[in-house]
Design a protein around this motif. Sequence first.
Motif, mmCIF file in Angstrom:
data_model
loop_
_atom_site.group_PDB
_atom_site.id
_atom_site.type_symbol
_atom_site.label_atom_id
_atom_site.label_comp_id
_atom_site.label_asym_id
_atom_site.label_seq_id
_atom_site.Cartn_x
_atom_site.Cartn_y
_atom_site.Cartn_z
ATOM 1 N N ASP A 350 17.681 63.597 42.260
ATOM 2 C CA ASP A 350 17.261 64.708 43.126
ATOM 3 C C ASP A 350 16.200 64.253 44.122
ATOM 4 O O ASP A 350 16.222 64.662 45.293
ATOM 5 C CB ASP A 350 16.722 65.859 42.282
ATOM 6 C CG ASP A 350 17.824 66.607 41.543
ATOM 7 O OD1 ASP A 350 19.004 66.427 41.912
ATOM 8 O OD2 ASP A 350 17.500 67.359 40.600
ATOM 9 N N GLU A 351 15.286 63.437 43.674
ATOM 10 C CA GLU A 351 14.246 62.924 44.572
ATOM 11 C C GLU A 351 14.861 62.034 45.650
ATOM 12 O O GLU A 351 14.437 62.060 46.809
ATOM 13 C CB GLU A 351 13.196 62.150 43.778
ATOM 14 C CG GLU A 351 12.305 63.038 42.915
ATOM 15 C CD GLU A 351 11.410 62.254 41.989
ATOM 16 O OE1 GLU A 351 10.346 62.774 41.596
ATOM 17 O OE2 GLU A 351 11.766 61.092 41.640
ATOM 18 N N ALA A 352 15.863 61.252 45.265
ATOM 19 C CA ALA A 352 16.536 60.391 46.233
ATOM 20 C C ALA A 352 17.263 61.233 47.283
ATOM 21 O O ALA A 352 17.204 60.930 48.482
ATOM 22 C CB ALA A 352 17.521 59.464 45.519
ATOM 23 N N THR A 353 17.932 62.285 46.846
ATOM 24 C CA THR A 353 18.627 63.169 47.793
ATOM 25 C C THR A 353 17.642 63.798 48.763
ATOM 26 O O THR A 353 17.902 63.879 49.974
ATOM 27 C CB THR A 353 19.377 64.267 47.030
ATOM 28 O OG1 THR A 353 20.370 63.663 46.186
ATOM 29 C CG2 THR A 353 20.065 65.229 47.997
ATOM 30 N N ALA A 354 16.506 64.251 48.243
ATOM 31 C CA ALA A 354 15.485 64.843 49.107
ATOM 32 C C ALA A 354 14.956 63.817 50.105
ATOM 33 O O ALA A 354 14.736 64.138 51.283
ATOM 34 C CB ALA A 354 14.336 65.389 48.262
ATOM 35 N N ALA A 355 14.769 62.576 49.650
ATOM 36 C CA ALA A 355 14.271 61.521 50.537
ATOM 37 C C ALA A 355 15.287 61.207 51.632
ATOM 38 O O ALA A 355 14.917 61.001 52.791
ATOM 39 C CB ALA A 355 13.954 60.263 49.729
ATOM 40 N N VAL A 356 16.561 61.172 51.281
ATOM 41 C CA VAL A 356 17.617 60.909 52.265
ATOM 42 C C VAL A 356 17.647 62.015 53.314
ATOM 43 O O VAL A 356 17.707 61.747 54.527
ATOM 44 C CB VAL A 356 18.991 60.790 51.575
ATOM 45 C CG1 VAL A 356 20.116 60.794 52.605
ATOM 46 C CG2 VAL A 356 19.057 59.500 50.745
ATOM 47 N N ASN A 357 17.593 63.255 52.875
ATOM 48 C CA ASN A 357 17.611 64.375 53.816
ATOM 49 C C ASN A 357 16.387 64.364 54.728
ATOM 50 O O ASN A 357 16.481 64.676 55.921
ATOM 51 C CB ASN A 357 17.687 65.698 53.056
ATOM 52 C CG ASN A 357 19.030 65.903 52.376
ATOM 53 O OD1 ASN A 357 20.040 65.349 52.814
ATOM 54 N ND2 ASN A 357 19.056 66.685 51.313
ATOM 55 N N ARG A 358 15.251 64.002 54.156
ATOM 56 C CA ARG A 358 14.018 63.939 54.947
ATOM 57 C C ARG A 358 14.117 62.857 56.014
ATOM 58 O O ARG A 358 13.754 63.069 57.177
ATOM 59 C CB ARG A 358 12.825 63.680 54.021
ATOM 60 C CG ARG A 358 11.480 63.660 54.721
ATOM 61 C CD ARG A 358 10.337 63.699 53.731
ATOM 62 N NE ARG A 358 10.334 62.573 52.813
ATOM 63 C CZ ARG A 358 10.573 62.669 51.515
ATOM 64 N NH1 ARG A 358 10.859 63.841 50.970
ATOM 65 N NH2 ARG A 358 10.552 61.598 50.736
ATOM 66 N N GLN A 359 14.622 61.688 55.636
ATOM 67 C CA GLN A 359 14.753 60.579 56.582
ATOM 68 C C GLN A 359 15.761 60.910 57.674
ATOM 69 O O GLN A 359 15.523 60.636 58.851
ATOM 70 C CB GLN A 359 15.185 59.304 55.844
ATOM 71 C CG GLN A 359 14.094 58.673 55.000
ATOM 72 C CD GLN A 359 13.168 57.805 55.835
ATOM 73 O OE1 GLN A 359 13.143 57.891 57.051
ATOM 74 N NE2 GLN A 359 12.390 56.978 55.171
ATOM 75 N N LYS A 360 16.877 61.520 57.300
ATOM 76 C CA LYS A 360 17.882 61.877 58.300
ATOM 77 C C LYS A 360 17.316 62.865 59.311
ATOM 78 O O LYS A 360 17.562 62.750 60.515
ATOM 79 C CB LYS A 360 19.112 62.475 57.628
ATOM 80 C CG LYS A 360 19.973 61.477 56.885
ATOM 81 C CD LYS A 360 21.357 62.035 56.601
ATOM 82 C CE LYS A 360 21.305 63.317 55.806
ATOM 83 N NZ LYS A 360 22.657 63.878 55.570
ATOM 84 N N ALA A 361 16.536 63.830 58.815
ATOM 85 C CA ALA A 361 15.953 64.830 59.710
ATOM 86 C C ALA A 361 14.965 64.212 60.686
ATOM 87 O O ALA A 361 14.814 64.670 61.826
ATOM 88 C CB ALA A 361 15.265 65.918 58.888
#
Length: 470
Positions: A350-361
Amino acid sequence: MRTLILFFLFLAARLQAQDISGTWQGALDISGIKLRVVLHIKHTEDDYTATMDSPDQGAKGIPVASVAFASPVLKLEAPAIGARYEGRLKADTVIAGTLFQNGAELPLELVKQAAGAGDTSDERPQEPQPPFPYHIEEVSVSNRDAGITLAGTLTRPLGGGPFPAVVLISGSGAQNRDEELFGHKPFWVIADYLTRHGYAVLRCDDRGVGASTGNFAAATTADFASDASAAVDFLRSAAAIDPGGIGLLGHSEGGMAAAMVAGTRSDIAFLVLLASPGVPLDSLLMTQTRMIGAASGLSPAQLSANARLNRQLYDLVIGEDNPDVLDSKLEGFLSSSLQAAINDSTITADEATAAVNRQKAQINTPWMRYFLRFDPAKYLSRVTCPVLALNGDKDLQVAAQENLAGIAAALQAAGNDEITIKVLPGLNHLFQESRTGLPSEYGTINQTISPAVLQAIAEWLDQYVRKTQV
């Protein structure tokens, strides 16, 4: 902001929830830069209301549309800045939670401040104070091509003029007319100094910031250059302004926009570049990340790993024009990069998914896609007016030597021989006298801008601008 753990008191066999009204303060960590956030909560008869401050960005009284507190969870909505917050009360003076904004998820811990400690202002001794020995006029600048209006301030010496004039162009990020950041107002300090020395100065809120209209989130450096060009047009018809003595002063990305304007208009009298890029921006960011990482204590192995990942990331952005396709490619690349950390339980899925979404944004935006492909030489090689370029030798964001060398080479390619290049010792990216040059130090320094910089600009203008008016 993080959630509040209520402290309970049993009085007369009745459970009473703690009053969370008061001032709470914390800091967001964005790529090593600390940005303070202050939450002011007031208790009404039946509920709570709140406002937010971002003192390091010069924003105060940001409205919070809704405050929902059901022990121990606090939820806030601030649509004015596209943000929401979910937190949990950990102790009677600590909130732990997450700020969600524009696709990013940023951890934020807030600590309740003692009564009377709600003033978030810092000592900034250089901030100009009245009375002012010059005219101050609030103006509106129309950018007809973009269909927006920029709100600004024009300071002008006393007397009839005509006066040479300077348009100030701010660096990266949503900036107001003072380029207010970390509690400092460098453009206000520069405007005051230059106006006292005989120059009119126009500074405007960025599009979509303050009283200016437009959409900042959708803008690129080319749009900011368009706004600066509109400011020049405004000055050319303004009272008491010498239309042949109008120039540009750009800080950091503002220098890129200034070069774009000066490289495409023949009526720009001069150019002042403060910590302005002189090399392709993907290369600049690689160097910036390495220098800040090294100054922050990262090991050579960590620096090397970061460089490999960033190079691949930047190449992905530069090589793909379609934002939707880029989003998919970024998803795959970032997820793959974090898989090892998931496997060894360094982070959860879940933390990895949040990090990916944050970086993409943060990466897949019009501004970043344009920025990474920008080469200052394309525009600097067309600039023929006099140019002053300054950098501090402790600038970790725009490395002095290589960027000044790039600026000089591009200007010489244009046949420009009126070039003044200076490296100023001990100064950081904001031109403060600094110890480390790290961005985390900016807000801790009381000085807004070194007096040596102000003097260097004024003396150069007297030499290269005044002589054209004789």
